[in-house]
Design a protein around this motif. Structure first.
Motif, PDB file in Angstrom:
ATOM      1  N   SER A  26      32.335  34.330  32.676  1.00 50.94           N
ATOM      2  CA  SER A  26      31.697  33.232  33.400  1.00 50.94           C
ATOM      3  C   SER A  26      31.312  33.778  34.764  1.00 50.94           C
ATOM      4  O   SER A  26      31.528  34.956  35.041  1.00 50.94           O
ATOM      5  CB  SER A  26      32.643  32.029  33.528  1.00 50.94           C
ATOM      6  OG  SER A  26      33.774  32.375  34.289  1.00 50.94           O
ATOM      7  N   SER A  27      30.766  32.971  35.596  1.00 53.51           N
ATOM      8  CA  SER A  27      30.312  33.421  36.900  1.00 53.51           C
ATOM      9  C   SER A  27      31.439  34.109  37.665  1.00 53.51           C
ATOM     10  O   SER A  27      32.479  33.521  37.928  1.00 53.51           O
ATOM     11  CB  SER A  27      29.794  32.231  37.710  1.00 53.51           C
ATOM     12  OG  SER A  27      29.361  32.672  38.968  1.00 53.51           O
ATOM     13  N   GLY A  28      31.259  35.380  37.983  1.00 61.63           N
ATOM     14  CA  GLY A  28      32.226  36.126  38.769  1.00 61.63           C
ATOM     15  C   GLY A  28      33.463  36.566  38.019  1.00 61.63           C
ATOM     16  O   GLY A  28      34.469  36.900  38.632  1.00 61.63           O
ATOM     17  N   VAL A  47      31.225  49.318  29.246  1.00 55.40           N
ATOM     18  CA  VAL A  47      31.063  48.209  30.185  1.00 55.40           C
ATOM     19  C   VAL A  47      29.642  47.680  30.084  1.00 55.40           C
ATOM     20  O   VAL A  47      28.684  48.452  30.182  1.00 55.40           O
ATOM     21  CB  VAL A  47      31.330  48.660  31.642  1.00 55.40           C
ATOM     22  CG1 VAL A  47      31.134  47.496  32.609  1.00 55.40           C
ATOM     23  CG2 VAL A  47      32.713  49.279  31.779  1.00 55.40           C
ATOM     24  N   GLN A  48      29.519  46.391  29.901  1.00 57.39           N
ATOM     25  CA  GLN A  48      28.225  45.721  30.001  1.00 57.39           C
ATOM     26  C   GLN A  48      28.343  44.781  31.190  1.00 57.39           C
ATOM     27  O   GLN A  48      29.178  43.867  31.189  1.00 57.39           O
ATOM     28  CB  GLN A  48      27.895  44.951  28.729  1.00 57.39           C
ATOM     29  CG  GLN A  48      26.515  44.341  28.756  1.00 57.39           C
ATOM     30  CD  GLN A  48      26.169  43.664  27.441  1.00 57.39           C
ATOM     31  OE1 GLN A  48      27.029  43.143  26.745  1.00 57.39           O
ATOM     32  NE2 GLN A  48      24.894  43.662  27.119  1.00 57.39           N
ATOM     33  N   THR A  49      27.545  45.029  32.232  1.00 56.18           N
ATOM     34  CA  THR A  49      27.683  44.276  33.469  1.00 56.18           C
ATOM     35  C   THR A  49      26.354  43.726  33.957  1.00 56.18           C
ATOM     36  O   THR A  49      25.315  44.371  33.811  1.00 56.18           O
ATOM     37  CB  THR A  49      28.324  45.144  34.579  1.00 56.18           C
ATOM     38  OG1 THR A  49      28.416  44.374  35.783  1.00 56.18           O
ATOM     39  CG2 THR A  49      27.553  46.422  34.837  1.00 56.18           C
ATOM     40  N   ALA A  50      26.425  42.558  34.543  1.00 56.20           N
ATOM     41  CA  ALA A  50      25.245  41.939  35.141  1.00 56.20           C
ATOM     42  C   ALA A  50      24.962  42.511  36.524  1.00 56.20           C
ATOM     43  O   ALA A  50      23.854  42.373  37.044  1.00 56.20           O
ATOM     44  CB  ALA A  50      25.443  40.429  35.239  1.00 56.20           C
ATOM     45  N   ASP A  80      31.035  41.893  31.772  1.00 60.85           N
ATOM     46  CA  ASP A  80      31.238  41.530  33.169  1.00 60.85           C
ATOM     47  C   ASP A  80      30.104  40.675  33.705  1.00 60.85           C
ATOM     48  O   ASP A  80      28.937  40.938  33.432  1.00 60.85           O
ATOM     49  CB  ASP A  80      31.346  42.809  34.008  1.00 60.85           C
ATOM     50  CG  ASP A  80      31.355  42.535  35.492  1.00 60.85           C
ATOM     51  OD1 ASP A  80      32.235  41.785  35.942  1.00 60.85           O
ATOM     52  OD2 ASP A  80      30.485  43.077  36.195  1.00 60.85           O
ATOM     53  N   MET A  81      30.476  39.675  34.482  1.00 60.88           N
ATOM     54  CA  MET A  81      29.485  38.830  35.156  1.00 60.88           C
ATOM     55  C   MET A  81      29.666  38.893  36.669  1.00 60.88           C
ATOM     56  O   MET A  81      29.531  37.898  37.364  1.00 60.88           O
ATOM     57  CB  MET A  81      29.597  37.390  34.663  1.00 60.88           C
ATOM     58  CG  MET A  81      29.153  37.207  33.222  1.00 60.88           C
ATOM     59  SD  MET A  81      27.444  37.690  32.920  1.00 60.88           S
ATOM     60  CE  MET A  81      26.570  36.410  33.767  1.00 60.88           C
ATOM     61  N   GLY A  82      30.018  40.073  37.191  1.00 60.28           N
ATOM     62  CA  GLY A  82      30.111  40.262  38.630  1.00 60.28           C
ATOM     63  C   GLY A  82      31.512  40.200  39.199  1.00 60.28           C
ATOM     64  O   GLY A  82      31.689  39.882  40.376  1.00 60.28           O
ATOM     65  N   ALA A  83      32.523  40.522  38.408  1.00 57.13           N
ATOM     66  CA  ALA A  83      33.900  40.507  38.896  1.00 57.13           C
ATOM     67  C   ALA A  83      34.112  41.595  39.942  1.00 57.13           C
ATOM     68  O   ALA A  83      33.478  42.644  39.906  1.00 57.13           O
ATOM     69  CB  ALA A  83      34.877  40.716  37.737  1.00 57.13           C
ATOM     70  N   THR A  84      35.017  41.331  40.869  1.00 56.99           N
ATOM     71  CA  THR A  84      35.361  42.327  41.883  1.00 56.99           C
ATOM     72  C   THR A  84      36.208  43.427  41.248  1.00 56.99           C
ATOM     73  O   THR A  84      36.827  43.211  40.192  1.00 56.99           O
ATOM     74  CB  THR A  84      36.155  41.692  43.033  1.00 56.99           C
ATOM     75  OG1 THR A  84      37.414  41.236  42.516  1.00 56.99           O
ATOM     76  CG2 THR A  84      35.390  40.545  43.678  1.00 56.99           C
TER      77      THR A  84
END
Length: 104
Positions: A26-28, A47-50, A80-84
Motif C-alpha cells: 500500500s502507499s509507503g 525487488v519490484q519498486t515504484a 515495494d510502494m516507497g517504503a523507507t
C-alpha cells in the motif's frame, strides 16, 4: 516500476520448505515473500519498486540483510510502494523470523 536483482553466495541453509508472505503493498509500504529454492547455496532477492533511482540504497540494505542472516537456498521477492530503508529491513527480518519460527 523498477526491477532490481541481487544474488548473495556463501550463506547457510536453514532447511525451510514453507513460503511466507509478510507486509501489505500500500502507499509507503511493501510485502516480502520468502521461500525455499534450489539455488546452489545462494540467496536471491528480486525487488519490484515504484521508487525509481534508489538502486544504491537498495544494494546497501540488501548487503546488510545478507550480512545479518547469511541465508542459502532462499528466494525473496519484494513488492515495494516507497517504503523507507528501515521498513524494508524490518519486513525482511520479520519474514526470516517467521520462516524460522514456522520450523520449530
Amino acid at each position: 516500476m523498477e526491477n532490481l536483482h541481487y544474488r548473495f553466495e556463501g550463506g547457510h541453509s536453514r532447511g525451510s520448505r514453507q513460503g511466507l508472505l509478510v507486509g501489505v503493498v500500500s502507499s509507503g509500504n511493501l510485502e516480502v515473500l520468502i521461500e525455499a529454492a534450489s539455488l546452489n547455496g545462494a540467496c536471491e532477492i528480486a525487488v519490484q519498486t515504484a521508487a525509481r533511482g534508489f538502486g544504491t540504497i537498495w544494494q546497501a540494505v540488501m548487503q546488510d540483510f545478507h550480512a545479518r542472516w547469511q541465508l542459502a537456498d532462499i528466494r525473496i521477492s519484494i513488492n515495494d510502494m516507497g517504503a523507507t530503508p528501515a521498513v524494508v529491513s524490518l519486513r525482511m527480518d520479520q519474514a526470516v523470523e517467521s520462516m524460522l519460527g514456522a520450523q520449530a
